[in-house]
Design an enzyme around this catalytic site. Structure first.
Site, PDB file in Angstrom:
ATOM      1  N   CYS A  23      25.682 -69.183 -39.594  1.00 53.81           N
ATOM      2  CA  CYS A  23      26.461 -68.662 -38.480  1.00 53.81           C
ATOM      3  C   CYS A  23      27.420 -67.582 -38.986  1.00 53.81           C
ATOM      4  O   CYS A  23      26.998 -66.589 -39.558  1.00 53.81           O
ATOM      5  CB  CYS A  23      27.170 -69.808 -37.757  1.00 53.81           C
ATOM      6  N   ASP A  69      18.976 -67.625 -28.891  1.00 51.09           N
ATOM      7  CA  ASP A  69      20.212 -67.294 -29.584  1.00 51.09           C
ATOM      8  C   ASP A  69      20.900 -66.140 -28.862  1.00 51.09           C
ATOM      9  O   ASP A  69      20.379 -65.027 -28.842  1.00 51.09           O
ATOM     10  CB  ASP A  69      19.913 -66.932 -31.038  1.00 51.09           C
ATOM     11  N   HIS A 101      20.762 -71.407 -31.329  1.00 50.25           N
ATOM     12  CA  HIS A 101      21.752 -71.066 -32.351  1.00 50.25           C
ATOM     13  C   HIS A 101      22.409 -72.341 -32.888  1.00 50.25           C
ATOM     14  O   HIS A 101      22.798 -73.206 -32.127  1.00 50.25           O
ATOM     15  CB  HIS A 101      22.818 -70.134 -31.753  1.00 50.25           C
TER      16      HIS A 101
END
Length: 133
Positions: A23, A69, A101
């Protein structure tokens, strides 16, 4: 990260250092992959990596991406492919279908498809590091 990298190289004698960024951590792997501060990188569902950061890498980079995502979108993924081609370093992107995500760190492990995507993303990192380290 910089003091840790310096310590590993100077005090521990590390010849190569790999970085894994999940991330938001992905942007730091890219930043420190510039000028060989990190030798090889792995990103999972990257967030907010600028084109300049990605284009500045000086070593091999692999990305585990999620189909769903809103941050690392399909368009951004395709732009990243073009940027990585121009960077001239070995690169690889795996697209994991049906996951969103965050799948590589937080997912519903009771869902077999989610679990295998998480496990494959981990294997991707290990394989990449083993090859380039």
């Amino acid at each position: 990260m910089e003091p840790t990298i310096k310590y590993a190289r100077q005090e521990l004698g590390a010849e190569k250092i790999a970085g894994a960024g999940y991330c938001f951590g992905a942007k730091y792997v890219c930043r420190f992959s510039k000028d060989k501060k990190l030798d090889v990188g792995y990103l999972a569902h990257p967030s907010f990596v600028s084109h300049e950061e990605l284009g500045g890498i000086t070593g091999p980079l692999t990305i585990a991406a999620a189909e769903i995502d809103q941050i690392f979108t399909a368009q951004l993924r395709h732009e990243s492919e073009d940027i990585l081609n121009k960077a001239g370093q070995p690169w690889h992107i795996s697209l994991h279908g049906g996951v969103s995500h965050g799948f590589a760190v937080r997912t519903d492990l009771s869902n077999k498809a989610f679990k295998v995507a998480k496990e494959q993303a981990f294997v991707q990192a290990l394989s990449w590091f083993n090859h380039y380290m």
